[in-house]
Design an enzyme around this catalytic site. Structure first.
Site, short mmCIF file in Angstrom:
data_model
loop_
_atom_site.label_atom_id
_atom_site.label_comp_id
_atom_site.label_asym_id
_atom_site.label_seq_id
_atom_site.Cartn_x
_atom_site.Cartn_y
_atom_site.Cartn_z
N HIS A 135 0.84 -1.19 0.00
CA HIS A 135 0.00 0.00 0.00
C HIS A 135 0.87 1.24 0.00
CE1 HIS A 135 -3.42 2.58 0.88
NE2 HIS A 135 -2.63 3.22 1.72
N ASP A 149 -15.44 1.66 7.26
CA ASP A 149 -14.49 2.74 6.91
C ASP A 149 -15.15 3.75 5.98
OD1 ASP A 149 -11.90 4.08 6.67
OD2 ASP A 149 -12.03 3.40 4.60
N ARG A 197 -15.77 11.72 8.91
CA ARG A 197 -14.54 12.44 9.25
C ARG A 197 -14.33 13.62 8.31
NH1 ARG A 197 -10.33 8.12 8.27
NH2 ARG A 197 -8.84 9.77 8.67
N SER A 241 -8.22 3.39 9.13
CA SER A 241 -8.90 3.45 7.85
C SER A 241 -8.13 2.64 6.79
CB SER A 241 -9.02 4.93 7.43
OG SER A 241 -9.40 5.05 6.10
N LYS A 289 -8.96 -1.77 5.34
CA LYS A 289 -9.12 -2.23 3.95
C LYS A 289 -8.06 -3.28 3.59
CE LYS A 289 -9.37 2.13 3.14
NZ LYS A 289 -9.58 3.55 2.87
#
Ligand code: URA
Length: 442
Positions: free
Chosen positions: A82, A161, A168, A183, A187
């Site tokens: 990621h 999320d 948010r 968050s 995922k």
């Protein structure tokens, strides 16, 4: 249990129990806890944070709120990667073929561009014919056959999320490091890989602007991953300069091809070797030095390039474009950005976010959700931080299919580049490597 009591506790900086966290997330997702109470909780977390246990529990519950992708029908170790988002960041498409060549499976869901940062799925769709949406069965088959598939996010991944992020966004609680960590990791946990490599960008083009914040975020994410049974490593990498020379979808695909053929820019090649080395390390292929050497060899011997060709073919893309990149459609208009000031010196700073915006202005990204991307639009940088420049030099070239966009983009580029008479200090591409309970600074 009453949400009021949980808000009261967190407001007073007390710890929430695992049962309380499960109650709070599950009842928020089901609609039994209203937005106004969850908003108050988010603000309390913003100010008082969460400890490791609270954060890992909350992330796990968020992950479990929707589909948990089961990758067990794919043989071997699955490693995900990621990136927190950057400008010119095309690393996924370089490192996934490298590690797949060594038998490490990459079954990856990627995102589209967001704001000034590009997205892997958009870049892939610049390859004619290539599809990024498959059924789960097709996705697994491609990974089993080629070792690698990168697709768009599908299914109902971490709906908690999605709902929390939207809240948010309107309650000024996006910039909370524990909430960002939860968050992202919710995922990643739901996406099902055994190991996770995190590329946390820091600098002017990144979400995290300071090194301390980036390390803090990375430590929290590594700790969540490990507490939830996934081997996790984070690298803190520089985003005070775009990665490589090309920004924009087709231009970045061309740079991916060049890099996998061994002719890529030095910074991009170096960072990809480090990232791929760490993915191989996570998959138990050796120690870090051995794994980096393997990554380098996969580029040198051409096998990683071959893997890219296999992946593109398996996802329906026309491989003639990968084999002959000059086939890609070129933008109709281009403009050299020339240094007109009477200065001689060095590029001392590039506002990387500014360059990302300039590329978006040319059509390479979306200004609104529904905009259609101009794949051939973007920027090729001719000079980067540390390069010597003088009046008349071409700093970069802009590409677009809409002539009217060139002038404003050029202004943005020029206002994003600073020149100084002194050569700037060289900064490392990687600032730190973070493993469970260990921060190694470069
Ligand atoms: N990316 C995410 O997925 N979540 C955040 O909160 C921030 C960036």
């Amino acid at each position: 249990m009453r949400m009021y009591d949980l808000i009261h506790k967190k407001r007073n900086n007390e710890e929430l129990t695992n049962e309380e966290i499960e109650y709070m997330i599950n009842h928020y997702v089901s609609g039994e806890i209203p937005d106004y109470q969850m908003s108050a909780m988010l603000m309390a977390i913003y100010f008082n944070g969460m400890n490791d246990r609270e954060l890992s529990t909350m992330t796990n519950v968020m992950a479990q709120s929707g589909d948990m992708v089961d990758l067990s029908s794919i043989e071997g170790i699955k490693v995900d990667k990621h990136s927190t988002g950057g400008v010119g960041d095309k690393t996924t498409l370089i490192i996934a073929p490298i590690v797949a060549y060594y038998g490490v499976k990459v079954a990856k869901m990627s995102g589209r561009g967001l704001g000034h940062t590009g997205g892997t799925v958009d870049k892939m769709e610049a390859i004619p014919g290539l599809k990024t949406n498959f059924t789960q069965e097709e996705f697994f088959n491609i990974v089993n056959k080629t070792g690698i598939s990168v697709i768009g996010q599908s299914g109902n991944l971490a709906p908690a999320d999605k709902k929390l992020y939207a809240l948010r966004d309107v309650t000024a609680t996006v910039e909370s490091i524990p909430l960002i960590a939860a968050s992202i990791m919710s995922k990643k946990l739901a996406a099902g890989s055994d190991c996770i490599l995190l590329d946390v960008k820091t600098g002017s083009g990144a979400f995290m602007k300071t090194l301390d914040d980036s390390i803090n975020l990375a430590q929290k994410m590594v700790s969540i991953g490990e507490n939830c049974g996934r081997k996790t490593v984070a690298l803190i990498t520089d985003m005070d300069i775009p990665l490589g020379n090309n920004i924009g979808n087709t231009l970045e695909i061309k740079e991916v091809i060049e890099t996998l053929k061994g002719n890529g820019p030095k910074d991009l090649t170096e960072i990809c070797i480090k990232l791929a080395g760490n993915m191989l390390y996570l998959a138990n292929k050796g120690n870090i030095d051995e794994c980096e050497k393997m990554a380098k060899e996969a580029i040198e011997n051409g096998y990683a390039f071959q893997k890219l060709v296999e992946m593109v073919e398996a996802q329906g893309g026309n491989i003639e474009y990968i084999k002959n990149p000059e086939k890609f459609e070129k933008a109709r208009y281009s403009l050299d950005v020339i240094l007109n000031e009477d200065v001689a010196g060095y590029i001392s700073f590039m506002d990387t976010e500014g360059l990302g915006i300039a590329s978006t202005m040319l059509g390479a990204g979306r200004e609104t959700k529904d905009d259609i991307i101009d794949f051939s639009a973007g920027i090729i940088l001719n000079k980067k931080v540390g390069d010597k420049v003088k009046k008349g030099d071409v700093l970069c070239t802009l590409y677009t299919n809409d002539n009217s966009k060139l002038e404003n983009s050029k202004k943005k580029v020029l206002s994003s580049i600073s020149i100084d008479k002194d050569k700037p200090k060289e900064i490392p591409l990687i600032f730190a490597r973070i493993e469970k309970n260990n921060v190694e600074k470069s």
